[in-house]
Scaffold this active site. Structure first.
Site, PDB file in Angstrom:
ATOM      1  N   SER A 143       1.248  17.785  54.917  1.00  0.00           N
ATOM      2  CA  SER A 143       2.233  16.713  54.980  1.00  0.00           C
ATOM      3  C   SER A 143       2.169  16.115  56.373  1.00  0.00           C
ATOM      4  CB  SER A 143       3.637  17.271  54.729  1.00  0.00           C
ATOM      5  OG  SER A 143       4.633  16.325  55.021  1.00  0.00           O
ATOM      6  N   TYR A 156      10.315  23.707  55.685  1.00  0.00           N
ATOM      7  CA  TYR A 156       9.125  23.009  55.182  1.00  0.00           C
ATOM      8  C   TYR A 156       8.183  22.661  56.327  1.00  0.00           C
ATOM      9  CZ  TYR A 156       6.544  19.323  52.631  1.00  0.00           C
ATOM     10  OH  TYR A 156       5.580  18.537  52.045  1.00  0.00           O
TER      11      TYR A 156
END
Length: 266
Positions: A143, A156
């Site tokens: 990401s 995350y």
């Protein structure tokens, strides 16, 4: 790209929805021989039937949270591929949306177990196969949050940053074994990731982020991923204007920190 993927054996995790589903459809159209994995076998079967060449797609359910099962899954996948897997696409994972102070440590552990340790365990299970063949390619979907961090995503971000550290080391260690690593960093992609993200108590958020809803489609993301993998790019950023934050992080980190502090994020 068709000539690159034609009859290559590609294993994709997280293939039952979102980016993984779109990549499965894209690579099938290019003639790849696919193994697709996720926890949901029925959903994988549905994905297979939407592809150009369903007869060239094998289904292998797995759970990244069950690290002890992954060496056996790797052995099965190698058998399904006729003895050689060419590309491993690590796409499976979960997200998280809650403030640090409101997030139970069990949520951090769950995100890390699936996004980081599950991916690492599967990599270590498949790595000897790549070394033996003196050929292989790990494509790792992290990401933009693996490069810089945003509020509400601490667990995350931690897992995605860890993946960058691990795979940068693996790339250096196995360069002479002709093993390639492509780290794929999507920004906002219009998937269910925010709806399925865990909040502080471990339940699902069940709402769509505005930024995610306005992001690229999974199909657009998959096309860019396929191109990056075929060119063996070490690191690729996929998104819209959010990609600019990568360059702010590199050249003007103080500016990025101020922007992030004031950003409306969910």
């Amino acid at each position: 790209m068709k000539s690159f993927y034609e009859n290559k054996h590609v294993w994709i995790t997280g293939a039952s929805s979102g980016i993984g589903k779109a990549l499965t459809q894209t690579l099938s159209a290019y003639g790849a021989r696919l193994i697709i994995s996720s926890r949901r076998e029925e959903a994988l079967k549905e994905v297979r039937e939407t592809c150009a060449f369903p007869e060239k797609i094998g289904i292998l359910p797995l759970d990244l949270a069950d690290g002890d099962s992954l060496p056996e899954k790797a052995a099965i996948a190698i058998g399904m591929a006729g003895g050689q897997i060419d590309i491993m696409v690590h796409n499976g994972g979960i997200s998280q949306r809650s403030l640090v102070k409101d997030t139970d440590i069990s949520v951090d552990r769950k995100v890390m177990e699936i996004d980081y340790f599950g991916t690492v365990a599967l990599t270590k299970a498949l790595l000897p196969h790549f070394i033996e063949n003196q050929s292989g390619h790990f494509a790792v979907v992290t990401s933009l949050m693996g490069v810089f961090s945003s509020p509400m995503r601490s667990g995350y971000c931690g897992a995605k940053h860890a993946l960058h550290g691990f795979f940068d080391a693996l790339r250096a260690e196995h360069h002479e074994d002709n093993i390639h690593v492509s780290i794929i960093c999507p920004g906002f992609i219009r998937t269910e990731i925010s709806k399925n993200a865990l909040v502080g108590d471990g339940s699902k958020q069940e709402t769509m982020d505005q930024a995610t809803d306005k992001g690229l489609t999974p199909e657009q993301c998959a096309q860019r991923m396929a191109k990056a993998i075929s060119k063996r790019k070490p690191e690729t950023y996929i998104g819209k204007k959010e990609i600019l934050a990568i360059y702010l992080k590199r050249w003007m980190p103080g500016v990025l920190r101020r922007i992030i502090r004031k950003a409306a994020v969910t």
